[in-house]
Scaffold this active site. Sequence first.
Site, PDB file in Angstrom:
ATOM      1  N   TYR A   1      -4.018  10.189   6.743  1.00  0.00           N
ATOM      2  CA  TYR A   1      -3.038   9.383   6.012  1.00  0.00           C
ATOM      3  C   TYR A   1      -2.349  10.219   4.939  1.00  0.00           C
ATOM      4  O   TYR A   1      -2.854  11.243   4.477  1.00  0.00           O
ATOM      5  CB  TYR A   1      -3.714   8.183   5.347  1.00  0.00           C
ATOM      6  CG  TYR A   1      -4.605   8.567   4.186  1.00  0.00           C
ATOM      7  CD1 TYR A   1      -4.124   8.575   2.882  1.00  0.00           C
ATOM      8  CD2 TYR A   1      -5.925   8.960   4.405  1.00  0.00           C
ATOM      9  CE1 TYR A   1      -4.925   8.963   1.824  1.00  0.00           C
ATOM     10  CE2 TYR A   1      -6.738   9.343   3.360  1.00  0.00           C
ATOM     11  CZ  TYR A   1      -6.236   9.337   2.067  1.00  0.00           C
ATOM     12  OH  TYR A   1      -7.039   9.741   1.029  1.00  0.00           O
TER      13      TYR A   1
ATOM     14  N   PHE B   1       0.895  10.795  -3.715  1.00  0.00           N
ATOM     15  CA  PHE B   1      -0.276  10.737  -4.584  1.00  0.00           C
ATOM     16  C   PHE B   1      -1.575  11.088  -3.867  1.00  0.00           C
ATOM     17  O   PHE B   1      -2.592  11.348  -4.513  1.00  0.00           O
ATOM     18  CB  PHE B   1      -0.397   9.353  -5.250  1.00  0.00           C
ATOM     19  CG  PHE B   1      -0.498   8.198  -4.293  1.00  0.00           C
ATOM     20  CD1 PHE B   1      -1.695   7.852  -3.702  1.00  0.00           C
ATOM     21  CD2 PHE B   1       0.626   7.447  -3.993  1.00  0.00           C
ATOM     22  CE1 PHE B   1      -1.789   6.781  -2.832  1.00  0.00           C
ATOM     23  CE2 PHE B   1       0.551   6.367  -3.128  1.00  0.00           C
ATOM     24  CZ  PHE B   1      -0.664   6.036  -2.542  1.00  0.00           C
ATOM     25  N   ASP B   2      -1.568  11.118  -2.548  1.00  0.00           N
ATOM     26  CA  ASP B   2      -2.796  11.466  -1.835  1.00  0.00           C
ATOM     27  C   ASP B   2      -2.469  11.753  -0.378  1.00  0.00           C
ATOM     28  O   ASP B   2      -1.527  11.178   0.179  1.00  0.00           O
ATOM     29  CB  ASP B   2      -3.803  10.312  -1.921  1.00  0.00           C
ATOM     30  CG  ASP B   2      -5.212  10.728  -1.519  1.00  0.00           C
ATOM     31  OD1 ASP B   2      -5.470  11.946  -1.413  1.00  0.00           O
ATOM     32  OD2 ASP B   2      -6.062   9.838  -1.317  1.00  0.00           O
TER      33      ASP B   2
ATOM     34  N   ILE C   1      -8.596  -1.001   0.130  1.00  0.00           N
ATOM     35  CA  ILE C   1      -7.638  -2.000  -0.335  1.00  0.00           C
ATOM     36  C   ILE C   1      -7.252  -2.949   0.794  1.00  0.00           C
ATOM     37  O   ILE C   1      -7.336  -2.626   1.978  1.00  0.00           O
ATOM     38  CB  ILE C   1      -6.385  -1.323  -0.928  1.00  0.00           C
ATOM     39  CG1 ILE C   1      -5.772  -0.331   0.060  1.00  0.00           C
ATOM     40  CG2 ILE C   1      -6.728  -0.629  -2.235  1.00  0.00           C
ATOM     41  CD1 ILE C   1      -4.501   0.340  -0.455  1.00  0.00           C
TER      42      ILE C   1
ATOM     43  N   TYR D   1      -3.312  -1.897  -5.384  1.00  0.00           N
ATOM     44  CA  TYR D   1      -4.175  -1.827  -6.568  1.00  0.00           C
ATOM     45  C   TYR D   1      -3.754  -2.810  -7.658  1.00  0.00           C
ATOM     46  O   TYR D   1      -4.237  -2.713  -8.787  1.00  0.00           O
ATOM     47  CB  TYR D   1      -4.193  -0.390  -7.107  1.00  0.00           C
ATOM     48  CG  TYR D   1      -4.883   0.557  -6.159  1.00  0.00           C
ATOM     49  CD1 TYR D   1      -6.261   0.729  -6.186  1.00  0.00           C
ATOM     50  CD2 TYR D   1      -4.150   1.262  -5.200  1.00  0.00           C
ATOM     51  CE1 TYR D   1      -6.893   1.593  -5.294  1.00  0.00           C
ATOM     52  CE2 TYR D   1      -4.773   2.126  -4.311  1.00  0.00           C
ATOM     53  CZ  TYR D   1      -6.139   2.284  -4.362  1.00  0.00           C
ATOM     54  OH  TYR D   1      -6.762   3.128  -3.475  1.00  0.00           O
TER      55      TYR D   1
ATOM     56  N   PHE E   1       2.283   4.156   2.993  1.00  0.00           N
ATOM     57  CA  PHE E   1       1.304   4.996   3.673  1.00  0.00           C
ATOM     58  C   PHE E   1       1.734   5.276   5.098  1.00  0.00           C
ATOM     59  O   PHE E   1       2.149   4.360   5.818  1.00  0.00           O
ATOM     60  CB  PHE E   1      -0.062   4.303   3.746  1.00  0.00           C
ATOM     61  CG  PHE E   1      -0.811   4.229   2.452  1.00  0.00           C
ATOM     62  CD1 PHE E   1      -1.545   5.311   1.987  1.00  0.00           C
ATOM     63  CD2 PHE E   1      -0.792   3.069   1.698  1.00  0.00           C
ATOM     64  CE1 PHE E   1      -2.248   5.241   0.799  1.00  0.00           C
ATOM     65  CE2 PHE E   1      -1.491   2.985   0.506  1.00  0.00           C
ATOM     66  CZ  PHE E   1      -2.229   4.069   0.052  1.00  0.00           C
TER      67      PHE E   1
END
Length: 255
Positions: free
Chosen positions: A53, A63-64, A83, A109, A126
Amino acid sequence: MKKIIILLSIIFSVSLFSQSGDTISTASGLKYIVLKNGKGKKSETGKVAEVHYTGWLVDGKKFDSSRDRKQTLEFILGTSRIIKGWNEGVALMKVGDEFRFILPPELGYGDKGSGDVIPPDATLIFDIELINVFKAKKSIVDTLMTITMDVGVDKAIETYEELKYDYEDVYDFKEAQLNILGYELLQAGKNKEAIKIFKLNVEQFPKAFNVYDSLGEAYMINGDKKLAIKNYEKSLKLNPDNDNAKKMLESLRSN
């Protein structure tokens, strides 16, 4: 400046949604685009989903990414450890599928955000590829967390070693398990206990750059700058593309 940021956010969003395929909405507010159709088995609640991902904020900030870490993520679909948007979205996929998901804050979140990375009330984007689906082994996280909180981390480590010797076919002993436990301990304010768990992970997986990254973060949170730098350097040596280690080292060395 604010207008420029808004404009850049719009441009980024347009570029994301310019992919071929229709945007599909669900009753919860989740939106997704099918980027690639796979031919594998369907994901199932209660089974392990292995994914790659990448996640962005709507302003284009990544961010990731598991791809940056060169390490897939595994989780049991339908649990509270991920989540809501992931639980709903990945349940729609089959092995080989690649979907783009747009998660409103209530499926991500929420109004709290997540640390310094994801702000409150953030819409998240995502790209997720479902790599594999398989029957879950029993997680060691809850067992070791209970022992750590009730008896102590040294007993938890002793139990880990006993379980790994006698019940390797029953429990999941992959790197991610100890990593999850370590971060749950950090969230509980048990910094020294988290450090011991991350150090155990380093012993178990000495060639995995991510374990040194996590240990570096734990030392940083605990105020041990020297050891934080040492472990981030080790992580970066194992994976020169580890952007997080680069950023943390730059920050630690400048302060």
